[in-house]
Design a protein around this motif. Structure first.
Motif, PDB file in Angstrom:
ATOM      1  N   LEU A  15       0.822  -1.220   0.000  1.00  0.00           N
ATOM      2  CA  LEU A  15       0.000   0.000   0.000  1.00  0.00           C
ATOM      3  C   LEU A  15       0.849   1.261   0.000  1.00  0.00           C
ATOM      4  O   LEU A  15       0.483   2.273  -0.573  1.00  0.00           O
ATOM      5  N   SER A  16       2.013   1.211   0.651  1.00  0.00           N
ATOM      6  CA  SER A  16       2.817   2.423   0.790  1.00  0.00           C
ATOM      7  C   SER A  16       4.143   2.401   0.038  1.00  0.00           C
ATOM      8  O   SER A  16       4.823   3.413  -0.023  1.00  0.00           O
ATOM      9  N   GLU A  17       4.525   1.262  -0.557  1.00  0.00           N
ATOM     10  CA  GLU A  17       5.831   1.171  -1.205  1.00  0.00           C
ATOM     11  C   GLU A  17       5.734   0.450  -2.543  1.00  0.00           C
ATOM     12  O   GLU A  17       5.037  -0.552  -2.666  1.00  0.00           O
ATOM     13  N   ALA A  18       6.462   0.962  -3.533  1.00  0.00           N
ATOM     14  CA  ALA A  18       6.432   0.402  -4.877  1.00  0.00           C
ATOM     15  C   ALA A  18       7.321  -0.834  -4.976  1.00  0.00           C
ATOM     16  O   ALA A  18       8.295  -0.977  -4.243  1.00  0.00           O
ATOM     17  N   ALA A  19       6.980  -1.685  -5.918  1.00  0.00           N
ATOM     18  CA  ALA A  19       7.835  -2.828  -6.213  1.00  0.00           C
ATOM     19  C   ALA A  19       9.182  -2.298  -6.687  1.00  0.00           C
ATOM     20  O   ALA A  19       9.261  -1.278  -7.362  1.00  0.00           O
ATOM     21  N   GLY A  20      10.254  -2.995  -6.314  1.00  0.00           N
ATOM     22  CA  GLY A  20      11.586  -2.574  -6.716  1.00  0.00           C
ATOM     23  C   GLY A  20      12.266  -1.661  -5.716  1.00  0.00           C
ATOM     24  O   GLY A  20      13.472  -1.492  -5.772  1.00  0.00           O
ATOM     25  N   THR A  21      11.503  -1.084  -4.799  1.00  0.00           N
ATOM     26  CA  THR A  21      12.144  -0.298  -3.749  1.00  0.00           C
ATOM     27  C   THR A  21      12.716  -1.275  -2.724  1.00  0.00           C
ATOM     28  O   THR A  21      12.274  -2.421  -2.621  1.00  0.00           O
ATOM     29  N   TYR A  22      13.699  -0.832  -1.973  1.00  0.00           N
ATOM     30  CA  TYR A  22      14.384  -1.717  -1.031  1.00  0.00           C
ATOM     31  C   TYR A  22      13.816  -1.550   0.375  1.00  0.00           C
ATOM     32  O   TYR A  22      13.361  -0.461   0.745  1.00  0.00           O
ATOM     33  N   PHE A  23      13.858  -2.618   1.147  1.00  0.00           N
ATOM     34  CA  PHE A  23      13.373  -2.596   2.518  1.00  0.00           C
ATOM     35  C   PHE A  23      14.372  -3.321   3.417  1.00  0.00           C
ATOM     36  O   PHE A  23      15.200  -4.094   2.934  1.00  0.00           O
ATOM     37  N   ALA A  24      14.291  -3.058   4.697  1.00  0.00           N
ATOM     38  CA  ALA A  24      15.227  -3.643   5.655  1.00  0.00           C
ATOM     39  C   ALA A  24      14.861  -5.091   5.951  1.00  0.00           C
ATOM     40  O   ALA A  24      13.694  -5.415   6.157  1.00  0.00           O
ATOM     41  N   VAL A  25      15.899  -5.945   5.973  1.00  0.00           N
ATOM     42  CA  VAL A  25      15.680  -7.350   6.325  1.00  0.00           C
ATOM     43  C   VAL A  25      16.481  -7.751   7.565  1.00  0.00           C
ATOM     44  O   VAL A  25      16.201  -8.779   8.170  1.00  0.00           O
ATOM     45  N   ALA A  26      17.483  -6.941   7.920  1.00  0.00           N
ATOM     46  CA  ALA A  26      18.283  -7.234   9.112  1.00  0.00           C
ATOM     47  C   ALA A  26      18.949  -5.953   9.591  1.00  0.00           C
ATOM     48  O   ALA A  26      19.230  -5.052   8.805  1.00  0.00           O
ATOM     49  N   VAL A  27      19.196  -5.893  10.890  1.00  0.00           N
ATOM     50  CA  VAL A  27      19.851  -4.742  11.518  1.00  0.00           C
ATOM     51  C   VAL A  27      20.916  -5.285  12.472  1.00  0.00           C
ATOM     52  O   VAL A  27      20.668  -6.263  13.190  1.00  0.00           O
ATOM     53  N   ALA A  28      22.095  -4.658  12.475  1.00  0.00           N
ATOM     54  CA  ALA A  28      23.171  -5.125  13.344  1.00  0.00           C
ATOM     55  C   ALA A  28      24.077  -3.964  13.745  1.00  0.00           C
ATOM     56  O   ALA A  28      24.147  -2.943  13.054  1.00  0.00           O
ATOM     57  N   ALA A  29      24.783  -4.144  14.842  1.00  0.00           N
ATOM     58  CA  ALA A  29      25.726  -3.127  15.303  1.00  0.00           C
ATOM     59  C   ALA A  29      27.062  -3.233  14.567  1.00  0.00           C
ATOM     60  O   ALA A  29      27.852  -2.294  14.584  1.00  0.00           O
ATOM     61  N   ARG A  30      27.315  -4.367  13.913  1.00  0.00           N
ATOM     62  CA  ARG A  30      28.545  -4.553  13.131  1.00  0.00           C
ATOM     63  C   ARG A  30      28.165  -5.080  11.752  1.00  0.00           C
ATOM     64  O   ARG A  30      27.307  -5.953  11.629  1.00  0.00           O
ATOM     65  N   GLN A  31      28.829  -4.592  10.720  1.00  0.00           N
ATOM     66  CA  GLN A  31      28.529  -5.032   9.362  1.00  0.00           C
ATOM     67  C   GLN A  31      28.773  -6.530   9.206  1.00  0.00           C
ATOM     68  O   GLN A  31      28.015  -7.227   8.525  1.00  0.00           O
ATOM     69  N   ALA A  32      29.801  -7.053   9.854  1.00  0.00           N
ATOM     70  CA  ALA A  32      30.123  -8.481   9.763  1.00  0.00           C
ATOM     71  C   ALA A  32      28.974  -9.358  10.263  1.00  0.00           C
ATOM     72  O   ALA A  32      28.812 -10.493   9.808  1.00  0.00           O
ATOM     73  N   ASP A  33      28.150  -8.845  11.183  1.00  0.00           N
ATOM     74  CA  ASP A  33      27.028  -9.617  11.726  1.00  0.00           C
ATOM     75  C   ASP A  33      25.901  -9.811  10.715  1.00  0.00           C
ATOM     76  O   ASP A  33      24.967 -10.572  10.966  1.00  0.00           O
ATOM     77  N   LEU A  34      25.982  -9.120   9.565  1.00  0.00           N
ATOM     78  CA  LEU A  34      24.944  -9.254   8.542  1.00  0.00           C
ATOM     79  C   LEU A  34      25.276 -10.350   7.533  1.00  0.00           C
ATOM     80  O   LEU A  34      24.532 -10.570   6.584  1.00  0.00           O
ATOM     81  N   GLY A  35      26.389 -11.027   7.740  1.00  0.00           N
ATOM     82  CA  GLY A  35      26.763 -12.134   6.861  1.00  0.00           C
ATOM     83  C   GLY A  35      27.071 -11.669   5.452  1.00  0.00           C
ATOM     84  O   GLY A  35      27.800 -10.703   5.246  1.00  0.00           O
ATOM     85  N   GLU A  36      26.493 -12.346   4.484  1.00  0.00           N
ATOM     86  CA  GLU A  36      26.765 -12.077   3.065  1.00  0.00           C
ATOM     87  C   GLU A  36      25.746 -11.132   2.445  1.00  0.00           C
ATOM     88  O   GLU A  36      25.505 -11.187   1.238  1.00  0.00           O
ATOM     89  N   ALA A  37      25.148 -10.272   3.225  1.00  0.00           N
ATOM     90  CA  ALA A  37      24.146  -9.336   2.691  1.00  0.00           C
ATOM     91  C   ALA A  37      24.751  -8.530   1.543  1.00  0.00           C
ATOM     92  O   ALA A  37      25.858  -8.005   1.653  1.00  0.00           O
ATOM     93  N   ARG A  38      24.048  -8.457   0.437  1.00  0.00           N
ATOM     94  CA  ARG A  38      24.560  -7.776  -0.755  1.00  0.00           C
ATOM     95  C   ARG A  38      24.413  -6.261  -0.664  1.00  0.00           C
ATOM     96  O   ARG A  38      25.268  -5.520  -1.136  1.00  0.00           O
ATOM     97  N   TYR A  39      23.309  -5.798  -0.091  1.00  0.00           N
ATOM     98  CA  TYR A  39      23.035  -4.362   0.005  1.00  0.00           C
ATOM     99  C   TYR A  39      23.000  -3.962   1.473  1.00  0.00           C
ATOM    100  O   TYR A  39      22.102  -4.375   2.211  1.00  0.00           O
ATOM    101  N   VAL A  40      23.991  -3.169   1.895  1.00  0.00           N
ATOM    102  CA  VAL A  40      24.089  -2.748   3.292  1.00  0.00           C
ATOM    103  C   VAL A  40      24.266  -1.239   3.334  1.00  0.00           C
ATOM    104  O   VAL A  40      25.070  -0.676   2.602  1.00  0.00           O
ATOM    105  N   ILE A  41      23.502  -0.584   4.212  1.00  0.00           N
ATOM    106  CA  ILE A  41      23.632   0.850   4.426  1.00  0.00           C
ATOM    107  C   ILE A  41      23.993   1.085   5.885  1.00  0.00           C
ATOM    108  O   ILE A  41      23.472   0.407   6.778  1.00  0.00           O
ATOM    109  N   ARG A  42      24.931   2.011   6.107  1.00  0.00           N
ATOM    110  CA  ARG A  42      25.367   2.337   7.475  1.00  0.00           C
ATOM    111  C   ARG A  42      24.650   3.597   7.936  1.00  0.00           C
ATOM    112  O   ARG A  42      24.639   4.613   7.250  1.00  0.00           O
ATOM    113  N   GLY A  43      24.057   3.498   9.115  1.00  0.00           N
ATOM    114  CA  GLY A  43      23.401   4.644   9.714  1.00  0.00           C
ATOM    115  C   GLY A  43      24.007   4.961  11.064  1.00  0.00           C
ATOM    116  O   GLY A  43      24.930   4.294  11.525  1.00  0.00           O
ATOM    117  N   GLN A  44      23.469   5.983  11.686  1.00  0.00           N
ATOM    118  CA  GLN A  44      23.900   6.369  13.024  1.00  0.00           C
ATOM    119  C   GLN A  44      22.670   6.391  13.922  1.00  0.00           C
ATOM    120  O   GLN A  44      21.642   6.987  13.563  1.00  0.00           O
TER     121      GLN A  44
END
Length: 191
Positions: free
Chosen positions: A96-125
């Motif tokens: 209802l609120s997001e178009a196909a092809g847009t990206y959404f969060a599937v995992a959150v971690a305090a270290r990038q290594a904890d996300l395993g082999e995730a292909r698309y990762v964004i760093r926030g604060q």
């Protein structure tokens, strides 16, 4: 000769005092005896002295409610100001609120290594503290929330935010840069 300098100095100080008194008297007279009128106050477009107008963007990955985080990252605990990494995947079908092809969060971690082999990762604060038992959730900033536009052009985007998508470029360490915006699938172009 010395007496002459003293007299000149005193006259100069008196003249400056008289000029200042005149300015104050004029302002006070205007405030007490002037004709009142009312003018409409209008909002001011946000401005950066160095870059011009901008709009403030909020993304579907800026806030994670506590119950969502408990499912997505049950052991996550972060402090305000700490780096947080979010793994993204493309949405296969529209919601209802997001178009196909847009990206959404599937995992959150305090270290990038904890996300395993995730292909698309964004760093926030993290903008607030968050712990496992926190019901409120976690606010994140990615440094891409301000979009600079030509003067007076921000209103078009602000009126269309619900139909706006942003193309964000991601680096290997999760750094992000906002490249362009789309409204109803059409790139926003300023002429």
């Amino acid at each position: 000769m010395k007496r002459w300098k003293l007299i000149a100095y005193i006259l100069l100080v008196l003249a400056q005092g008289a000029a200042l008194a005149q300015i104050v008297h004029e302002r006070e007279t205007l405030l007490s005896d002037g004709t009142p009128v009312r003018l409409q106050v209008v909002p001011v477009d946000p401005r950066s002295l160095l870059s011009g107008d901008y709009v403030i963007l909020n993304f579907n990955i800026n806030f994670f409610p506590g119950d969502t985080l408990r499912d997505m990252a049950p052991e996550l605990e972060v402090r305000s100001g700490q780096a947080v990494f979010v793994a993204l995947e493309p949405r296969q079908s529209a919601t209802l609120s997001e178009a196909a092809g847009t990206y959404f969060a599937v995992a959150v971690a305090a270290r990038q290594a904890d996300l395993g082999e995730a292909r698309y990762v964004i760093r926030g604060q993290a903008l607030n503290d968050y712990g496992k038992s926190d019901d409120y959730g976690l606010n994140l900033s990615y440094g891409i929330e301000n979009y600079f536009v030509p003067q007076f052009a921000g209103l078009v985007i602000e009126e269309s935010l619900a139909r706006t998508e942003a193309e964000v470029m991601l680096g290997p360490q999760g750094d992000a840069a906002l490249k362009r915006l789309f409204i109803d699938g059409e790139e926003v172009v300023f002429e």
